[in-house]
Design a protein around this motif. Structure first.
Motif, short mmCIF file in Angstrom:
data_model
loop_
_atom_site.label_atom_id
_atom_site.label_comp_id
_atom_site.label_asym_id
_atom_site.label_seq_id
_atom_site.Cartn_x
_atom_site.Cartn_y
_atom_site.Cartn_z
N GLU A 270 38.21 54.27 -57.66
CA GLU A 270 36.92 54.52 -58.53
C GLU A 270 35.99 55.07 -57.63
O GLU A 270 35.14 56.15 -57.90
CB GLU A 270 36.46 53.12 -59.11
CG GLU A 270 35.23 53.21 -60.05
CD GLU A 270 33.93 53.94 -59.39
OE1 GLU A 270 33.30 54.68 -60.11
OE2 GLU A 270 33.53 53.37 -58.10
N SER A 274 33.00 57.96 -58.51
CA SER A 274 31.39 57.78 -58.67
C SER A 274 31.03 58.62 -57.46
O SER A 274 29.61 59.09 -57.62
CB SER A 274 31.15 56.49 -58.55
OG SER A 274 31.61 55.62 -57.47
N GLY A 284 32.87 53.45 -64.01
CA GLY A 284 34.00 54.02 -63.42
C GLY A 284 35.18 52.95 -63.27
O GLY A 284 36.58 53.30 -63.45
#
Length: 391
Positions: A270, A274, A284
């Motif tokens: 993730e 981001s 996310g």
């Protein structure tokens, strides 16, 4: 269970109006000149910053201000904070905000007493010394108020990386659930998702016989499943927010992670999203976790099936445990969607054509050797397939 050390000395002041004790707590933990780090408008508009300043002034504690922390906090403001602390002879850092503000404050506190570039700590160097830190939490999410961890995005290359060390555990943290009542529902849901991810990252372990921490993690997940919808429906529900806030701290101070290997692949995957798209970290994770879990569940079907039964209330299929495991993953996905989280790349604002870039920075950035390790070791092909599952 593995051997472990656990050191968690943070003093927690929990409850209504406890922010008015910021001055006395700062003095108690040795602060005489403070850098107050905060984000932007809400801390100012709500009057929280003024209350904190008044509390410090009441105790005769001088302070300087550093505002402008962004979500997914940037290295530029950290460098600015380090220089300001040195110039003003600051001896204590006070974070007023959420995880981004606290993480930036930790990076500043570590960088002030270090002769090199603070980014060294985000490339693997342990943090052994730092200025003392206090926090006043305004969103239940990252758990940074009780953890030894910090995540920063370096603007040169937009690499989002983490650092850790007991020296950056806060000396005190003020947790007033009422401060979170004005949060938009989306931010509240992002926080709940982040807390859930911190629990799953610990739950996915290759260590056997960890029943105590398994049960602790399951209890905290059940709390989020119960309180999440309540607080989305009624943002002023103080008791629901109180339970979520304490769950967020418990999820990430590592009391649930001792004696067991941990995962963190969902977070690493993730972080690239981001960093590139500047999306909310929790949003996310809502897209990332189900994809990662679907891809790796065959590694330990029974662990996913255990979560499905104990946490999500699924019926155990003893002849086909993979059915139970997948039902638990789907239950997680549906829960996150139900509280307002995105379910795919499109809703997150991510682009399929960026997957090669995401995979390359994930697996090779900051000297990584072509893979990431956790519950399962994932190479570039694995990570590409996981991102494809999010599309």
């Amino acid at each position: 269970m593995d051997n472990f050390n656990f050191y968690s000395p943070t003093f927690f002041a929990f409850g209504k109006e406890r922010e008015n004790e910021a001055g006395s707590l700062t003095k108690r933990f040795g602060g005489s000149k403070v850098l107050i780090v905060y984000g932007g408008g809400s801390v100012v508009r709500s009057g929280l910053l003024d209350r904190v300043k008044a509390s410090l002034e009441k105790e005769g504690i001088a302070y300087v201000l550093l505002g402008g922390v962004q979500p997914n906090p940037r290295s530029g403001l950290v460098y600015e904070g380090i220089e300001l602390c040195k110039k003003e002879s600051v001896d204590f850092v006070l974070a007023v905000g959420g995880g981004s503000t606290i993480d930036a404050s930790k990076a500043i506190a570590a960088g002030v007493v270090y002769d090199g570039d603070f980014w060294d700590f985000y490339c693997g160097k342990p943090i052994e010394n730092a200025l003392p830190i206090g926090t006043i939490l305004t969103i239940a999410a990252a758990g940074s108020e009780g953890s030894p961890d910090s995540v920063i995005t370096h603007e040169d290359g937009m690499l989002k990386r983490g650092a850790s060390g007991d020296a950056i555990r806060p000396k005190f943290s003020i947790l007033n659930p009422a401060l979170t009542q004005t949060l938009p529902a989306f931010q509240t849901a992002c926080g709940i998702t982040d807390i859930m991810a911190h629990l799953y990252e610990r739950y996915l372990t290759n260590t056997v016989e960890v029943e105590v921490t398994d049960r602790m993690i399951e209890a905290l997940m059940l709390t989020l499943i119960h309180e999440g919808p309540r607080v989305i429906e009624d943002p002023d529900n103080y008791e629901a927010r109180a339970n979520i806030m304490w769950a967020g701290m418990m999820a990430h101070n590592n009391s649930c992670g001792v004696g067991r290997s941990q995962d963190w692949n969902s977070h690493n995957i993730e972080h690239e999203l981001s960093a590139l798209y500047d999306c909310a970290h929790g949003a996310g994770l809502a897209v990332t976790m189900p994809a990662v879990f679907t891809y790796v569940c065959q590694h330990d079907i029974m662990r996913f099936a255990q979560a499905a039964v104990r946490v999500w209330g699924c019926q155990m299929d003893l002849y086909h445990p993979e059915v139970t495991a997948k039902a638990g993953i789907e239950a997680l996905r549906n829960f996150l969607i139900s509280i307002g989280m995105p379910k795919n790349f499109a809703e997150l604002g991510a682009k399929e054509e960026d997957i090669p870039y995401l995979v390359n920075t994930l697996c090779n950035g900051n000297g990584r050797g072509g893979s990431i390790s956790g519950f399962v070791t994932l190479d570039e092909e694995d990570c590409s397939k996981i991102y494809q599952l999010m599309v």
